[in-house]
Design a protein around this motif. Structure first.
Motif, PDB file in Angstrom:
ATOM      1  N   PRO A 237       0.871  -1.488   0.064  1.00  0.00           N
ATOM      2  CA  PRO A 237      -0.130   0.009  -0.056  1.00  0.00           C
ATOM      3  C   PRO A 237       0.895   1.256  -0.137  1.00  0.00           C
ATOM      4  O   PRO A 237       1.781   1.419   0.742  1.00  0.00           O
ATOM      5  N   ALA A 238       0.601   2.100  -0.794  1.00  0.00           N
ATOM      6  CA  ALA A 238       1.509   3.221  -1.078  1.00  0.00           C
ATOM      7  C   ALA A 238       1.351   4.490   0.056  1.00  0.00           C
ATOM      8  O   ALA A 238       2.705   4.584   0.538  1.00  0.00           O
ATOM      9  N   GLY A 239       0.393   4.628   0.779  1.00  0.00           N
ATOM     10  CA  GLY A 239       0.298   5.490   1.886  1.00  0.00           C
ATOM     11  C   GLY A 239       1.292   5.110   3.031  1.00  0.00           C
ATOM     12  O   GLY A 239       2.175   5.584   3.335  1.00  0.00           O
ATOM     13  N   PRO A 240       0.924   3.779   3.427  1.00  0.00           N
ATOM     14  CA  PRO A 240       1.685   3.270   4.470  1.00  0.00           C
ATOM     15  C   PRO A 240       3.403   2.971   4.391  1.00  0.00           C
ATOM     16  O   PRO A 240       4.087   3.237   5.012  1.00  0.00           O
ATOM     17  N   SER A 241       3.400   2.686   2.896  1.00  0.00           N
ATOM     18  CA  SER A 241       4.848   2.568   2.303  1.00  0.00           C
ATOM     19  C   SER A 241       5.719   3.944   2.538  1.00  0.00           C
ATOM     20  O   SER A 241       6.803   3.971   2.934  1.00  0.00           O
ATOM     21  N   ILE A 242       5.063   5.111   2.195  1.00  0.00           N
ATOM     22  CA  ILE A 242       5.654   6.583   2.464  1.00  0.00           C
ATOM     23  C   ILE A 242       5.932   6.797   3.957  1.00  0.00           C
ATOM     24  O   ILE A 242       6.947   7.074   4.288  1.00  0.00           O
ATOM     25  N   VAL A 243       5.110   6.406   4.921  1.00  0.00           N
ATOM     26  CA  VAL A 243       5.399   6.672   6.262  1.00  0.00           C
ATOM     27  C   VAL A 243       6.384   5.614   6.760  1.00  0.00           C
ATOM     28  O   VAL A 243       7.336   6.202   7.645  1.00  0.00           O
ATOM     29  N   ILE A 244       6.437   4.276   6.231  1.00  0.00           N
ATOM     30  CA  ILE A 244       7.443   3.603   6.596  1.00  0.00           C
ATOM     31  C   ILE A 244       8.648   3.943   6.139  1.00  0.00           C
ATOM     32  O   ILE A 244       9.790   4.362   7.018  1.00  0.00           O
ATOM     33  N   SER A 245       9.014   4.557   4.997  1.00  0.00           N
ATOM     34  CA  SER A 245      10.162   5.347   4.320  1.00  0.00           C
ATOM     35  C   SER A 245      10.503   6.592   5.507  1.00  0.00           C
ATOM     36  O   SER A 245      11.588   6.536   5.636  1.00  0.00           O
ATOM     37  N   ALA A 246       9.413   7.349   5.656  1.00  0.00           N
ATOM     38  CA  ALA A 246       9.766   8.494   6.703  1.00  0.00           C
ATOM     39  C   ALA A 246      10.391   7.858   8.013  1.00  0.00           C
ATOM     40  O   ALA A 246      11.419   8.572   8.508  1.00  0.00           O
ATOM     41  N   ALA A 247       9.909   6.921   8.434  1.00  0.00           N
ATOM     42  CA  ALA A 247      10.426   6.420   9.582  1.00  0.00           C
ATOM     43  C   ALA A 247      11.715   5.781   9.633  1.00  0.00           C
ATOM     44  O   ALA A 247      12.569   5.778  10.357  1.00  0.00           O
ATOM     45  N   GLY A 248      12.108   5.216   8.285  1.00  0.00           N
ATOM     46  CA  GLY A 248      13.365   4.549   8.199  1.00  0.00           C
ATOM     47  C   GLY A 248      14.631   5.835   8.113  1.00  0.00           C
ATOM     48  O   GLY A 248      15.538   5.427   8.512  1.00  0.00           O
ATOM     49  N   LEU A 249      13.949   6.973   7.400  1.00  0.00           N
ATOM     50  CA  LEU A 249      14.951   7.955   7.221  1.00  0.00           C
ATOM     51  C   LEU A 249      15.280   8.577   8.619  1.00  0.00           C
ATOM     52  O   LEU A 249      16.291   9.073   9.077  1.00  0.00           O
ATOM     53  N   PHE A 250      14.150   8.593   9.555  1.00  0.00           N
ATOM     54  CA  PHE A 250      14.411   9.220  10.956  1.00  0.00           C
ATOM     55  C   PHE A 250      15.367   8.318  11.751  1.00  0.00           C
ATOM     56  O   PHE A 250      16.203   8.824  12.088  1.00  0.00           O
ATOM     57  N   VAL A 251      14.982   6.902  11.629  1.00  0.00           N
ATOM     58  CA  VAL A 251      16.303   5.974  12.311  1.00  0.00           C
ATOM     59  C   VAL A 251      17.481   6.234  11.692  1.00  0.00           C
ATOM     60  O   VAL A 251      18.688   6.224  12.466  1.00  0.00           O
ATOM     61  N   LEU A 252      17.533   6.269  10.540  1.00  0.00           N
ATOM     62  CA  LEU A 252      19.035   6.554   9.730  1.00  0.00           C
ATOM     63  C   LEU A 252      19.581   7.783  10.100  1.00  0.00           C
ATOM     64  O   LEU A 252      20.855   7.842  10.440  1.00  0.00           O
ATOM     65  N   SER A 253      18.790   8.953  10.222  1.00  0.00           N
ATOM     66  CA  SER A 253      19.305  10.176  10.656  1.00  0.00           C
ATOM     67  C   SER A 253      19.728  10.009  11.973  1.00  0.00           C
ATOM     68  O   SER A 253      20.867  10.726  12.441  1.00  0.00           O
ATOM     69  N   ALA A 254      18.892   9.404  13.168  1.00  0.00           N
ATOM     70  CA  ALA A 254      19.541   9.279  14.467  1.00  0.00           C
ATOM     71  C   ALA A 254      20.663   8.400  14.462  1.00  0.00           C
ATOM     72  O   ALA A 254      21.427   8.873  15.308  1.00  0.00           O
ATOM     73  N   MET A 255      20.974   7.634  13.479  1.00  0.00           N
ATOM     74  CA  MET A 255      22.381   6.848  13.752  1.00  0.00           C
ATOM     75  C   MET A 255      23.332   7.615  13.093  1.00  0.00           C
ATOM     76  O   MET A 255      24.514   7.576  13.408  1.00  0.00           O
ATOM     77  N   MET A 256      23.065   8.544  12.153  1.00  0.00           N
ATOM     78  CA  MET A 256      24.254   9.106  11.522  1.00  0.00           C
ATOM     79  C   MET A 256      24.834  10.155  12.450  1.00  0.00           C
ATOM     80  O   MET A 256      25.877  10.762  12.280  1.00  0.00           O
ATOM     81  N   VAL A 257      23.866  10.763  13.358  1.00  0.00           N
ATOM     82  CA  VAL A 257      24.270  12.271  14.148  1.00  0.00           C
ATOM     83  C   VAL A 257      25.551  11.941  15.035  1.00  0.00           C
ATOM     84  O   VAL A 257      26.446  12.569  14.812  1.00  0.00           O
ATOM     85  N   PRO A 258      25.477  10.776  15.794  1.00  0.00           N
ATOM     86  CA  PRO A 258      26.741  10.399  16.556  1.00  0.00           C
ATOM     87  C   PRO A 258      27.976  10.312  15.791  1.00  0.00           C
ATOM     88  O   PRO A 258      29.085  10.972  16.092  1.00  0.00           O
ATOM     89  N   ILE A 259      27.731   9.678  14.583  1.00  0.00           N
ATOM     90  CA  ILE A 259      29.164   9.542  13.741  1.00  0.00           C
ATOM     91  C   ILE A 259      29.433  10.904  13.043  1.00  0.00           C
ATOM     92  O   ILE A 259      30.694  11.157  13.115  1.00  0.00           O
ATOM     93  N   LEU A 260      28.511  11.617  12.541  1.00  0.00           N
ATOM     94  CA  LEU A 260      28.870  13.091  12.191  1.00  0.00           C
ATOM     95  C   LEU A 260      29.419  14.051  13.298  1.00  0.00           C
ATOM     96  O   LEU A 260      30.601  14.237  12.862  1.00  0.00           O
ATOM     97  N   ARG A 261      29.139  13.669  14.421  1.00  0.00           N
ATOM     98  CA  ARG A 261      29.740  14.591  15.425  1.00  0.00           C
ATOM     99  C   ARG A 261      31.168  14.161  15.752  1.00  0.00           C
ATOM    100  O   ARG A 261      32.012  14.929  16.232  1.00  0.00           O
ATOM    101  N   ARG A 262      31.394  12.717  15.773  1.00  0.00           N
ATOM    102  CA  ARG A 262      32.639  12.227  15.911  1.00  0.00           C
ATOM    103  C   ARG A 262      33.764  12.609  14.929  1.00  0.00           C
ATOM    104  O   ARG A 262      34.793  12.961  15.121  1.00  0.00           O
ATOM    105  N   PHE A 263      33.300  12.762  13.684  1.00  0.00           N
ATOM    106  CA  PHE A 263      34.185  13.356  12.379  1.00  0.00           C
ATOM    107  C   PHE A 263      34.357  14.812  12.787  1.00  0.00           C
ATOM    108  O   PHE A 263      35.410  15.162  12.457  1.00  0.00           O
ATOM    109  N   GLN A 264      33.453  15.509  13.132  1.00  0.00           N
ATOM    110  CA  GLN A 264      33.632  16.931  13.446  1.00  0.00           C
ATOM    111  C   GLN A 264      34.709  17.259  14.803  1.00  0.00           C
ATOM    112  O   GLN A 264      35.152  18.196  14.335  1.00  0.00           O
ATOM    113  N   ALA A 265      34.274  16.456  15.651  1.00  0.00           N
ATOM    114  CA  ALA A 265      35.461  16.416  16.684  1.00  0.00           C
ATOM    115  C   ALA A 265      36.894  16.081  16.346  1.00  0.00           C
ATOM    116  O   ALA A 265      37.711  16.638  16.957  1.00  0.00           O
ATOM    117  N   CYS A 266      37.098  15.388  15.495  1.00  0.00           N
ATOM    118  CA  CYS A 266      38.385  15.195  14.901  1.00  0.00           C
ATOM    119  C   CYS A 266      39.314  16.070  14.277  1.00  0.00           C
ATOM    120  O   CYS A 266      38.706  17.192  13.677  1.00  0.00           O
TER     121      CYS A 266
END
Length: 268
Positions: free
Chosen positions: A239-268
């Motif tokens: 179903p297209a609507g739920p697939s869009i929301v699942i994709s949005a939730a996936g991007l949120f999880v990916l973003s949350a995982m990337m933040v500590p990594i980006l901060r570590r690179f910026q601190a180097c």
């Protein structure tokens, strides 16, 4: 080359994402997710009234959302009940009333699932014009009231001290939200529209340093969610609507995982 219906779905979805992004940012800042849910639930009553009265259901949904926003604006000021109680009562009573009213619609086959979860693949040219003109108007008004609305969001007391018309500003924002939600129901449905408003904004919050960056980021995350959701729906027949929301939730999880990594690179 994409089929026409797929092209319309992509255009409609991206238009909606660009409209929802800035509004979603304010919903996250002002913690109004339940308010968005209430307006969305009331839209189902608009579908039923539109069918019973023989008018376009899009007009019925938008009119019902605007009426619900007005009722909430008045009710929250005058009721002795808590704000969440008023929202909960209106959300569930209008949803139930809409489903009961749909049972009395005769002679028309009503696809209830399409209204509950959306059907972006059924977007037509009229829907795209509605999103383009109505959404563009809502965005223009939001840009016009951007700075006073930000001041109101940070501190209502300071905003009032600076002679900002606090109550009028709140009411206009609530009506604009009602307009956007009423236009968006066909794409992601009554039960999922709030997710498209708040999840991309929450993802953008990880990377934004200013309110404007967060609003633009929310629009871009929303557009990416729409594209990923349509692609997922196309390839696995989901179903297209739920697939869009699942994709949005996936991007949120990916973003949350990337933040500590980006901060570590910026601190180097």
């Amino acid at each position: 080359m994409m089929d026409d219906f797929l092209t319309r779905a992509v255009i409609g979805g991206i238009l909606l994402a660009f409209v929802c992004g800035p509004f979603g940012a304010f919903i996250v800042w002002r913690r109004m997710a339940f308010f968005g849910d209430t307006l969305a639930h009331s839209a189902l009553l608009g579908v039923a009234l539109g069918l019973l009265m023989g008018v376009d259901v899009r007009i019925g949904m938008i009119a019902t959302c605007l009426a619900a926003a007005l009722i909430l604006a008045i009710g929250q000021r005058q009721s002795r009940l808590g704000s969440d109680t008023v929202l909960g009562m209106l959300a569930h009573s209008t949803l139930a009333l809409g489903m009961v009213a749909l049972a009395f619609v005769q002679g028309i086959a009503v696809d209830l699932m399409a209204y509950l979860f959306g059907d972006i693949l059924a977007v037509n040219v009229a829907d795209i014009w509605l999103l383009g003109l109505g959404g563009g108007l809502a965005l223009l008004v939001l840009i016009w009231m951007w700075r006073p609305l930000l001041a109101l969001t940070v501190s209502p007391e300071i905003a009032a001290a600076e002679s900002i018309p606090v109550e009028r500003l709140r009411l206009v924002f609530m009506l604009l939200m009602a307009l956007v939600i009423g236009m968006a129901i066909k794409i992601v449905g009554v039960l999922l529209i709030t997710a498209l408003l708040i999840v991309p904004a929450a993802s953008a919050r990880f990377f934004a340093r200013t309110p404007e960056q967060m609003a633009i980021g929310a629009a871009l995350f929303g557009a990416a969610s729409v594209m990923a959701g349509i692609s997922l729906s196309w390839h696995v027949d989901s179903p297209a609507g739920p697939s869009i929301v699942i994709s949005a939730a996936g991007l949120f999880v990916l973003s949350a995982m990337m933040v500590p990594i980006l901060r570590r690179f910026q601190a180097c």
